[in-house]
Design a protein around this motif. Structure first.
Motif, PDB file in Angstrom:
ATOM      1  N   ASP A 111       0.809  -1.221   0.000  1.00 34.45           N
ATOM      2  CA  ASP A 111       0.000   0.000   0.000  1.00 34.45           C
ATOM      3  C   ASP A 111       0.843   1.271   0.000  1.00 34.45           C
ATOM      4  O   ASP A 111       0.294   2.373   0.030  1.00 34.45           O
ATOM      5  N   ALA A 112       2.187   1.121  -0.053  1.00 34.88           N
ATOM      6  CA  ALA A 112       3.044   2.308  -0.058  1.00 34.88           C
ATOM      7  C   ALA A 112       4.454   1.928  -0.478  1.00 34.88           C
ATOM      8  O   ALA A 112       4.866   0.763  -0.392  1.00 34.88           O
ATOM      9  N   LYS A 140       1.788   6.409 -13.089  1.00 32.41           N
ATOM     10  CA  LYS A 140       2.726   7.325 -12.439  1.00 32.41           C
ATOM     11  C   LYS A 140       2.090   7.972 -11.206  1.00 32.41           C
ATOM     12  O   LYS A 140       0.930   8.382 -11.228  1.00 32.41           O
ATOM     13  N   VAL A 141       2.886   8.067 -10.148  1.00 32.45           N
ATOM     14  CA  VAL A 141       2.507   8.785  -8.931  1.00 32.45           C
ATOM     15  C   VAL A 141       3.638   9.741  -8.584  1.00 32.45           C
ATOM     16  O   VAL A 141       4.817   9.394  -8.710  1.00 32.45           O
ATOM     17  N   GLU A 142       3.283  10.948  -8.160  1.00 32.13           N
ATOM     18  CA  GLU A 142       4.285  11.962  -7.836  1.00 32.13           C
ATOM     19  C   GLU A 142       3.961  12.622  -6.500  1.00 32.13           C
ATOM     20  O   GLU A 142       2.835  13.052  -6.264  1.00 32.13           O
ATOM     21  N   MET A 143       4.977  12.674  -5.624  1.00 30.73           N
ATOM     22  CA  MET A 143       4.903  13.483  -4.416  1.00 30.73           C
ATOM     23  C   MET A 143       5.826  14.668  -4.619  1.00 30.73           C
ATOM     24  O   MET A 143       6.971  14.497  -5.040  1.00 30.73           O
ATOM     25  N   VAL A 155      10.149   8.731   4.532  1.00 28.14           N
ATOM     26  CA  VAL A 155       9.123   9.269   3.630  1.00 28.14           C
ATOM     27  C   VAL A 155       8.241   8.121   3.162  1.00 28.14           C
ATOM     28  O   VAL A 155       8.738   7.049   2.800  1.00 28.14           O
ATOM     29  N   THR A 156       6.951   8.341   3.182  1.00 31.69           N
ATOM     30  CA  THR A 156       5.986   7.329   2.750  1.00 31.69           C
ATOM     31  C   THR A 156       5.138   7.893   1.620  1.00 31.69           C
ATOM     32  O   THR A 156       4.527   8.955   1.766  1.00 31.69           O
ATOM     33  N   ILE A 157       5.107   7.176   0.491  1.00 31.49           N
ATOM     34  CA  ILE A 157       4.281   7.566  -0.653  1.00 31.49           C
ATOM     35  C   ILE A 157       3.176   6.527  -0.814  1.00 31.49           C
ATOM     36  O   ILE A 157       3.460   5.365  -1.137  1.00 31.49           O
TER      37      ILE A 157
END
Length: 475
Positions: A111-112, A140-143, A155-157
């Motif tokens: 989940d991350a 794609k995922v962006e923080m 850090v958790t994304i």
């Protein structure tokens, strides 16, 4: 300059593989392979790279920015080190790259993705995430703007919908530029996918979570923006990430007016009204786009001036000079927003909530000393008062090519020409040709850099909505 690093994916998705961390970079699968045959290994970097992983630097980045550091680490024997270049470094404008498994991995159990980070100084890591894969970047995922301190921090994304990641190749990516024009170093360690069970209350959104209305025409297309997902983290704080359209299921309330595909691209196919909504992992997304299609669009006249006699700022009929922006949004006084659209391949500037707006083309400035006229096509869709005003202003930055300098130290010049509301007919294109000699405050036109459109009368907007096309100088 911090803003140098933010557009690498928009302008440079062409990537160059420059390092491989393992010779075992490909695992060949049979045609009837099931999802369970893809590796479920969640480790990316734990003292070294997991099997099958390779590194590729983004185009325009400093290719040597990334190395493996055996001296500085969070724990174990090694970490990933990133040496961000200073502004103007000839070897690259920023540090950025992707860690990719060419065969893909099954990440549906997680989940991350988490990692530990520290810097040689306090900084803000511009972009980091997963799902960049040398191809469609479908998931794609962006923080953005991740705080970096001089001590290690985790850090958790969050993953928006792990069920989509059956064969994900893009396991990790980052992009970072100079801080206050100066380079620095940061380290990342223990990068891995995890099942935390502490991430809750997913709140997806489209259009920034706002119910948006847009007036448009048959043949135009609109790409949905503001795609995000917000989660409540174990700390109790909310974390928002930018999410690719591939995670969403989009719907149109009236497909005879507008259709929407899996990329979030809306096509206007008929007159009327349709509402575009979305869900993510079965959760209704905040925000919507209401399409008000007015039917067939009346195109502006097609320019006929020979290209050799034209310097074009905005037109599909010519090759345009480099333009910094078509709406600078000069706070705090500007109210103008952009709802630009394209109809049958022709791009139109649409300025809504219009009071004034600036177009800048200062990199480089334009030498228009051999030009004699300025042209633009203007369309006012709503009723216009005869007392309304439409002002066209041209600004010359001077020999130094910058807006800076005041008083005797400024070589900036400008001049404007105004048109009354009676010059326009609502719902009809108006072709405007202005003799450049009418801009009396521009003595030589050697370093033109901005065009400003202004509708204010006594500091109040007199035209709320306007379309503009075919902006160019000619002789």
């Amino acid at each position: 300059m911090k803003n140098l690093k933010i557009n690498y994916l928009k302008h440079s998705i062409l990537l160059a593989l420059i390092y491989f961390m393992s010779v075992n970079c490909q695992r060949y699968m049979s045609d009837d392979a099931t999802l369970s045959t893809y590796s479920k290994n969640g480790e990316v970097f734990i003292d070294g790279f997991s099997a099958g992983l390779g590194y590729g630097a983004f185009g325009g980045s400093k290719y040597t920015a990334f190395t493996v550091d055996k001296e500085v680490k969070y724990e174990g024997t090694a970490s990933m080190r990133f040496d961000v270049p200073s502004y103007g470094d000839p070897s690259g404008a920023y540090a950025g790259g992707v860690y990719i498994d060419g065969s893909g991995r099954n990440l549906t159990d997680f989940d991350a993705i988490t990692f530990w980070v520290k810097g040689s100084q306090a900084a803000s890591l511009n972009s980091v995430g997963f799902g960049v894969d040398f191809g469609l970047n479908k998931y794609k995922v962006e923080m953005s703007n991740v705080s970096i301190g001089t001590n290690w921090q985790k850090v958790t994304i969050p993953i928006p919908d792990a069920s989509k990641l059956i064969q994900e190749k893009g396991l990790f990516w980052y992009s970072e530029g100079p801080e206050n024009n100066l380079g620095y170093t940061f380290w990342i360690d223990n990068v891995k996918y995890e099942k935390l069970g502490t991430i809750a209350h997913a709140t997806p959104a489209i259009m920034g979570g706002v119910d948006t209305n847009q007036q448009t025409f048959i043949g135009s297309s609109i790409t949905l923006t503001g795609l995000t997902d917000t989660f409540n983290m174990a700390s109790g704080l909310n974390q928002t990430i930018s999410v690719a359209p591939g995670y969403y299921t989009f719907t149109s309330s009236n497909i005879n007016v507008a259709t929407v595909n899996e990329k979030g691209e809306v096509s206007i196919v008929g007159p009327g009204t349709s509402v575009i909504r979305a869900t993510l992992a079965g959760i209704q997304a905040l925000g919507s786009l209401t399409i008000n299609s007015l039917g067939v669009f009346l195109q502006p006249p097609t320019p006929t001036k020979p290209a050799a006699n034209v310097i074009s700022i905005f037109s599909n009929a010519y090759t345009n000079v480099p333009v910094n922006y078509t709406n600078g949004y000069w706070a705090p006084y500007q109210t103008t927003t952009s709802a630009d659209f394209a109809v049958n391949g022709n791009n139109i500037l649409n300025y809504q909530n219009f009071n004034f707006v600036g177009i800048e083309f200062s990199s480089p400035t334009i030498n228009a000393s051999s030009m004699t006229f300025m042209h633009l096509d203007v369309f006012v869709p709503n009723t216009i008062s005869p007392s309304a005003s439409f002002k066209v202003k041209i600004i010359d930055f001077g020999a130094d090519g910058t807006f800076g300098g005041t008083g005797a130290n400024s070589d900036l010049t400008s001049s404007a020409v105004s048109f009354s509301g009676s010059s326009f007919v609502s719902g009809t294109w108006k072709s405007i040709d202005i003799n450049l000699s009418n801009f009396t405050g521009l003595p030589n036109k050697l370093h033109l850099a901005q065009i400003v459109f202004d509708s204010t009368v006594n500091n109040v907007s007199s035209i709320s909505n306007v379309y503009v096309d075919n902006i160019y100088f000619y002789n």
